[in-house]
Design a protein around this motif. Structure first.
Motif, PDB file in Angstrom:
ATOM      1  N   ASN A   1       0.806  -1.216   0.000  1.00 41.18           N
ATOM      2  CA  ASN A   1       0.000   0.000   0.000  1.00 41.18           C
ATOM      3  C   ASN A   1       0.842   1.271   0.000  1.00 41.18           C
ATOM      4  OD1 ASN A   1      -3.092  -0.790   0.509  1.00 41.18           O
ATOM      5  ND2 ASN A   1      -1.788  -2.254   1.581  1.00 41.18           N
ATOM      6  N   GLU A   2       2.152   1.123  -0.069  1.00 40.13           N
ATOM      7  CA  GLU A   2       3.047   2.284   0.025  1.00 40.13           C
ATOM      8  C   GLU A   2       3.887   2.472  -1.237  1.00 40.13           C
ATOM      9  OE1 GLU A   2       5.522   1.839   3.496  1.00 40.13           O
ATOM     10  OE2 GLU A   2       3.860   0.988   4.632  1.00 40.13           O
ATOM     11  N   LEU A   3       4.071   3.736  -1.606  1.00 34.30           N
ATOM     12  CA  LEU A   3       5.042   4.070  -2.638  1.00 34.30           C
ATOM     13  C   LEU A   3       5.991   5.109  -2.062  1.00 34.30           C
ATOM     14  CD1 LEU A   3       5.955   3.814  -5.641  1.00 34.30           C
ATOM     15  CD2 LEU A   3       4.606   5.879  -6.074  1.00 34.30           C
ATOM     16  N   SER A   4       7.293   4.885  -2.240  1.00 34.01           N
ATOM     17  CA  SER A   4       8.279   5.886  -1.834  1.00 34.01           C
ATOM     18  C   SER A   4       8.641   6.730  -3.047  1.00 34.01           C
ATOM     19  CB  SER A   4       9.543   5.214  -1.283  1.00 34.01           C
ATOM     20  OG  SER A   4       9.320   4.747   0.019  1.00 34.01           O
ATOM     21  N   PHE A   5       8.550   8.024  -2.869  1.00 31.05           N
ATOM     22  CA  PHE A   5       8.777   8.952  -3.989  1.00 31.05           C
ATOM     23  C   PHE A   5       9.726  10.051  -3.524  1.00 31.05           C
ATOM     24  CE2 PHE A   5       6.746  12.904  -6.081  1.00 31.05           C
ATOM     25  CZ  PHE A   5       7.654  12.914  -7.123  1.00 31.05           C
ATOM     26  N   PHE A   6      10.824  10.205  -4.237  1.00 25.92           N
ATOM     27  CA  PHE A   6      11.746  11.304  -3.962  1.00 25.92           C
ATOM     28  C   PHE A   6      11.565  12.336  -5.058  1.00 25.92           C
ATOM     29  CE2 PHE A   6      15.706  13.650  -4.263  1.00 25.92           C
ATOM     30  CZ  PHE A   6      16.053  13.868  -2.934  1.00 25.92           C
ATOM     31  N   ASP A   7      11.164  13.512  -4.646  1.00 24.12           N
ATOM     32  CA  ASP A   7      10.927  14.594  -5.598  1.00 24.12           C
ATOM     33  C   ASP A   7      12.185  15.469  -5.651  1.00 24.12           C
ATOM     34  OD1 ASP A   7      10.117  16.728  -7.070  1.00 24.12           O
ATOM     35  OD2 ASP A   7       8.392  17.247  -5.822  1.00 24.12           O
ATOM     36  N   GLY A   8      12.942  15.323  -6.709  1.00 24.34           N
ATOM     37  CA  GLY A   8      14.202  16.058  -6.838  1.00 24.34           C
ATOM     38  C   GLY A   8      14.004  17.554  -7.009  1.00 24.34           C
ATOM     39  N   ASP A   9      12.771  17.980  -7.242  1.00 25.68           N
ATOM     40  CA  ASP A   9      12.514  19.417  -7.383  1.00 25.68           C
ATOM     41  C   ASP A   9      12.332  20.095  -6.031  1.00 25.68           C
ATOM     42  OD1 ASP A   9      12.523  18.804 -10.056  1.00 25.68           O
ATOM     43  OD2 ASP A   9      10.355  18.965 -10.317  1.00 25.68           O
ATOM     44  N   ALA A  10      12.158  19.327  -4.986  1.00 27.48           N
ATOM     45  CA  ALA A  10      11.969  19.909  -3.654  1.00 27.48           C
ATOM     46  C   ALA A  10      13.271  20.579  -3.206  1.00 27.48           C
ATOM     47  CB  ALA A  10      11.563  18.828  -2.660  1.00 27.48           C
ATOM     48  N   PRO A  11      13.158  21.628  -2.383  1.00 31.94           N
ATOM     49  CA  PRO A  11      14.380  22.261  -1.861  1.00 31.94           C
ATOM     50  C   PRO A  11      15.230  21.216  -1.140  1.00 31.94           C
ATOM     51  CG  PRO A  11      12.402  23.462  -1.156  1.00 31.94           C
ATOM     52  CD  PRO A  11      11.932  22.213  -1.836  1.00 31.94           C
ATOM     53  N   GLY A  12      16.550  21.298  -1.326  1.00 28.92           N
ATOM     54  CA  GLY A  12      17.448  20.273  -0.789  1.00 28.92           C
ATOM     55  C   GLY A  12      17.237  19.954   0.682  1.00 28.92           C
ATOM     56  N   ALA A  13      17.046  20.974   1.489  1.00 34.38           N
ATOM     57  CA  ALA A  13      16.946  20.736   2.928  1.00 34.38           C
ATOM     58  C   ALA A  13      15.640  20.052   3.314  1.00 34.38           C
ATOM     59  CB  ALA A  13      17.086  22.051   3.690  1.00 34.38           C
ATOM     60  N   GLU A  14      14.695  20.019   2.407  1.00 35.83           N
ATOM     61  CA  GLU A  14      13.400  19.386   2.707  1.00 35.83           C
ATOM     62  C   GLU A  14      13.180  18.112   1.915  1.00 35.83           C
ATOM     63  OE1 GLU A  14      10.093  21.934   2.168  1.00 35.83           O
ATOM     64  OE2 GLU A  14      10.905  23.502   3.442  1.00 35.83           O
ATOM     65  N   ALA A  15      14.134  17.774   1.079  1.00 33.90           N
ATOM     66  CA  ALA A  15      13.948  16.622   0.206  1.00 33.90           C
ATOM     67  C   ALA A  15      14.116  15.326   0.981  1.00 33.90           C
ATOM     68  CB  ALA A  15      14.935  16.679  -0.945  1.00 33.90           C
ATOM     69  N   GLY A  16      13.384  14.334   0.578  1.00 34.00           N
ATOM     70  CA  GLY A  16      13.476  13.032   1.213  1.00 34.00           C
ATOM     71  C   GLY A  16      12.500  12.096   0.534  1.00 34.00           C
ATOM     72  N   PHE A  17      12.752  10.810   0.675  1.00 34.73           N
ATOM     73  CA  PHE A  17      11.787   9.855   0.137  1.00 34.73           C
ATOM     74  C   PHE A  17      10.524   9.963   0.955  1.00 34.73           C
ATOM     75  CE2 PHE A  17      15.316   8.180  -2.171  1.00 34.73           C
ATOM     76  CZ  PHE A  17      14.752   7.554  -3.271  1.00 34.73           C
ATOM     77  N   ARG A  18       9.428  10.246   0.304  1.00 34.23           N
ATOM     78  CA  ARG A  18       8.180  10.315   1.044  1.00 34.23           C
ATOM     79  C   ARG A  18       7.439   8.992   0.879  1.00 34.23           C
ATOM     80  NH1 ARG A  18       5.313  15.146  -2.326  1.00 34.23           N
ATOM     81  NH2 ARG A  18       7.463  15.867  -2.344  1.00 34.23           N
ATOM     82  N   ARG A  19       6.926   8.527   2.003  1.00 32.31           N
ATOM     83  CA  ARG A  19       6.133   7.293   2.016  1.00 32.31           C
ATOM     84  C   ARG A  19       4.694   7.691   1.751  1.00 32.31           C
ATOM     85  NH1 ARG A  19       2.993   5.319   6.801  1.00 32.31           N
ATOM     86  NH2 ARG A  19       2.733   3.069   6.669  1.00 32.31           N
ATOM     87  N   ILE A  20       4.271   7.465   0.508  1.00 36.34           N
ATOM     88  CA  ILE A  20       2.889   7.769   0.159  1.00 36.34           C
ATOM     89  C   ILE A  20       2.047   6.528   0.452  1.00 36.34           C
ATOM     90  CG2 ILE A  20       1.330   8.444  -1.701  1.00 36.34           C
ATOM     91  CD1 ILE A  20       3.734   9.675  -3.145  1.00 36.34           C
TER      92      ILE A  20
END
Lengths: 381, 381, 381, 381
Positions: free
Chosen positions: A287-306
């Protein structure tokens, strides 16, 4: 009639594991999805009549057949669902298509490229007459993976550079585990490769939206004899298959399918790294997808568990509120919902037999390469 | 004197990233470990005197040299620490060993097998005279990985069947990232392969206790030109290297090293599946080891997350209470503690230059295979 | 007849979210479980006839009723399934029991202790006549939680010292989310407390095998007016409820229920720490149980992630192979399987109305304490 | 001189666990941070001279004192670092401040509110003369938590509604673990509450930027006698403390500190839910912060695991490349870097003694409430 009053008669060939889960999908799909045709579970087909009858009663089928040739000719059957071992797929599916029946066929599409080619050709001819066909790569219907596909399609991953796909199970880790048809080449075509590798090849090509052009592979059979009734039987398929791949668009990939990854029960994992983003998925947390959005500001970037359980995630709106998880079986419900919709709306469903053939060609190249010291082997086609 | 009054004079060549972290280890090791020799930071060597002086002041070195040849001859230097790019390792290390100095050499041991062979031979000759050498595969000193090695050694994993190793970084994902010596073949030898691949080859061979016998590989350079001052420079190394491997004992493996896995910062991951147990490690959670004990009753079995911060975990007793995590730098402290102990007790430390050569031979086979369409390539030796 | 030929007629009151998921359970339970009675979906009851008919058609019910009084008197109904808001539970359930119908009642059992007491008394009287009743705390039927219960029962956790339970959702985080009956005290009894808190109180008491004896609580309503059609409506229930608890056996606990934990969709989490072991569960990963075995050697100890999908895990044998996950809905299938088995074998199912009353008394103590500045409040009984 | 030539003489009182980790920070801070003053490790103070000398040699201190009164008067000491049990903090810190020495004092600030008030008053008087003081809540210097604070400050979390804080250890789970000063009220002031609870109270108030106004609490001592040399000793502090809290700004919270959470080694966890976003942190994965951005589109929203090792994360630029983790000890290096900077630039560092007093008042309210049946207890001030 096979399709009348908004119903379609379904005939299913085979009633083992896949038959059980397909039955659940056919019985319930219209309870959740607005499908143009409601499935009627007309008949289940198995060679042993008493076992077939028992299965039909258990899974809710109106009748049984013991010869698939009879089943595919029945007037009240409009759709044939092929859940048998791979060596029979071509014959049954082609006969059904020829008889004008829509076909859902379990994966891998066939045991050989030649069979798959014949099936794809039959499917193409049938489509011209409005007869539909689909190969059952059910993992395309995991909401989290469908979301992954969407993110790639929307350009959120950018140019794909890396694919990392494994499908890990462990039910053969124990040398005392018994023989089954899945370990005989003449029935199963191949071992982990066709059973598990087919899934990750299809999932990778589909999510990335690109095709594998060549491979270098090795395979291994760790345990060559297994208990079989009173004696032992020869294992004639691969226990594990590993390969490197190049995609048409420039990405490179590693693939691995095994039934010896002790502790991993159904770890169908896919990772994709692109120029704008990355994705990671593991079926054990389906039920989970990990998504790293490279457009996010560096200090806030991370794999998000959707948690792919929101109403605007693929397929999820038909089910429960957010966070109320779906399971393995629901991928089949989604599959038949899509198939029924395609039939009802007169469109061709995906994955098509042609998609199944594309996977088969990759598997064939893998077998070829593995048989020739990992020589680089272009994917035919 | 180089070794007197329980002290040993250290001379370090190079003062970039590796120089900084080695300095931290040399300055502090005796505060935590009972080492037979206390390091004295005698001199740091760099070609640009003013920059060398600045680094020496910052990192706590007593003096500087601008020519490594002078450094290795200094009477007050008993140990030479080689932290330069790979093209200079052989010359410096061999000279130091010849001069009777113990040597710690950064990885990969060298840029070519020939250099590595010469170094291993020099190390063997030196060892006969009591002069010790070690190659700096610091990941052997991650407590969680040292625990992994111990579990394999104790037979808890059984016969190893699968190895899955990746080292993923992302600092080149952006095509605008500038040139560095690490992207020039003449300095770095190779790209991701030597920088990252060397680590996972050594870690995998060490943890599993077995050697890779052959490989099939491909490599890719995704971005071939990068900004370099006012113009652009050619990238002449691999951005990513992937390979399949067979181990002497029958295990099969997949390996991947890349600097383009967007979102993965230092994901040095190792998975091992055996007949009795499995292991999984990711440096991004470096204080944890996942261990599946196949002997546990089925209903209770699961990958257990061992927080490798207990006093009876390797190296940990010297530090803080359980759950008070260690970091990247501590692997270097452990490394020099082991080296100083070996010197003080007159034993040969590991990983030896011979171990470094073994890794080099795998890297060479990978390069060879990648240059020849992934042809299966035995590892020389 | 309500129970004949191995069938039992079911009548369901209410057809919203709970009605949909209960219907799925009733329709499919006998396809997977060997139940002594096969449910026949006799009639669904809703006040609006056309909406009830629509729901009956969608969910597979043979007929409809618009008055539950009629439903509970129908000869062909042997079991009444109460899926209405809490204010109607007592009246319907007691009438059904009096009419000799088995009852499944959604949680919380009632809106007040007085109602719950009357229900428990009615259930006890009915049980003496062989009429069964169960309150639908479906989380007892999550395989991973049932495994947790088993580990406690087997003594693997030892003496329990800590319980940590939260149930976090976020659907009210947005002040613009509209009014619903769930936000009105007269319908729902309470807010997060009864809806979510009831689940964790029951789950904690059941897993630990002990009862809460006293609480100190606070509650909060963050948003007091919400859009309701053209105007706004008053929220008259708690948005969040938090409490400290003591258990009879000496354990202490913290509990929290909220609909404002942004990003948490259905995080029903339970942690238990005992003298021999610890447990952790999160419904957002509902197929997993984390178990720390304190008897393991220190260097190997760690929380193990048990994927509760093995055939010897509770309920799982009826479904798919290991690693093929179950979802939210399956907890209801398990629930009705257990209920049908109890009815068929003439035993009393759990959780009983008495169990539901025990939960109700805790909720009442929580409300009381929250209304009196968190004063320590013994749980009545 | 205590501050001359860019140096500052440090005198440290106490040399157990805290002394060891503080020493590491003082020895190395200027190797990584551009501090205006370089610490000179002038003298370590311990009552037993031979043990003090051994510690001084091990940790790198130039000399020793056996009476802290002498230490705080030494001309070459400009800063006094108080690492003793809580019952001596007030006396030593006030004497040092009076003598014009800057002070770093371990947490909790004191064992009673009265002592803490006297200390805060002394600190205020000293600040007027340019003498600085700081209480060592080192968790404020975990980069991931500092990032959490920044996200709240930047408004990314919105209005805070929920705080969930636990600090779980397990070193007392075993009833055979021996007595220590930490289990005696006269030395430690309290048990888990002051040792662990103080950290989460400070961290919660700091990250959220708000103060706790009232609490309802309970505490428990699970094991009342422990082995102590040949006999047993009485445990006179709490083993666990739990409380509910309200914050001035309207948030509600649960807090728990325990040394009996078997399997949790240093699980200092903080969760915050606000109207725009949420945060989650666990010290056992101290390099990670989980951040849910409620402004993200629903289908893409998820808790993102930010690996707080980027150069633009707080403190990280001084260390290693991304993904090369920091550990527990680095929080102390950051702490003394901030303190030295404050001293050098003539500003007041945080957390101040006044901050420490605020925490003390919460702890006192918790003790009070726990002693009076969890009665709601406003935090004094």
């Amino acid at each position: 009639m096979s399709e009348s009053n908004g119903e379609i008669g379904v005939g299913m060939v085979g009633h083992a594991f896949m038959g059980a889960v397909h039955s659940q999908a056919w019985r319930n799909v219209h309870r959740f999805f607005e499908v143009p045709l409601t499935p009627r579970l007309a008949a289940l087909c198995g060679r042993d009549e008493s076992r077939a009858k028992e299965a039909a009663a258990k899974y809710g089928w109106a009748g049984v057949e013991t010869d698939w040739r009879t089943l595919v000719e029945r007037d009240d059957v409009g759709l044939v669902d092929v859940c048998t071992p791979g060596d029979t797929h071509a014959e049954i599916a082609i006969a059904a298509l020829t008889a004008g029946k829509h076909v859902l066929c379990e994966k891998p599409l066939a045991n050989t490229v030649a069979e798959a080619e014949a099936m794809a050709a039959a499917a193409e001819r049938a489509a011209a007459r409005g007869v539909r066909s689909m190969v059952a790569f059910n993992y395309r219907r995991v909401p989290a993976l469908a979301l992954a596909r969407k993110l790639v399609e929307d350009g959120r991953i950018g140019e794909v550079r890396h694919v990392r796909a494994v499908y890990l199970q462990d039910w053969l880790s124990d040398p005392a585990a018994p023989m089954t048809w899945r370990l005989r080449k003449e029935k199963a075509g191949s071992g982990a490769l066709g059973d598990l590798g087919a899934h990750i090849v299809d999932a990778a090509q589909w999510v990335v939206g690109d095709l594998i052009t060549g491979v270098s592979a090795l395979s291994e059979t760790f345990v060559r004899e297994r208990p079989d009734g009173e004696g032992t039987g020869q294992v004639t398929v691969d226990d594990a298959a590993l390969f490197l791949a190049r995609f048409a668009g420039g990405a490179v990939g590693t693939f691995e399918a095994t039934r010896y990854a002790l502790g991993r029960k159904n770890a169908m994992r896919l990772e994709v790294n692109g120029s704008r983003g990355s994705l990671a998925f593991d079926f054990e947390s389906m039920n989970e997808l990990s998504f790293f959005d490279g457009d996010a500001p560096g200090a806030e970037a991370g794999f998000r568990r959707i948690l792919a359980t929101e109403p605007d995630h693929p397929y999820v709106g038909a089910w429960w509120p957010p966070g109320h998880l779906l399971g393995y079986e629901h991928t089949f419900t989604h599959e038949v919902a899509d198939l029924l919709t395609a039939i009802g709306t007169g469109t061709d469903p995906a994955p098509s037999f042609a998609d199944g053939l594309r996977v088969q060609r990759v598997l064939a190249a893998v077998e070829d390469s593995a048989a020739h010291s990992a020589t680089w082997t272009p994917v035919g086609g």
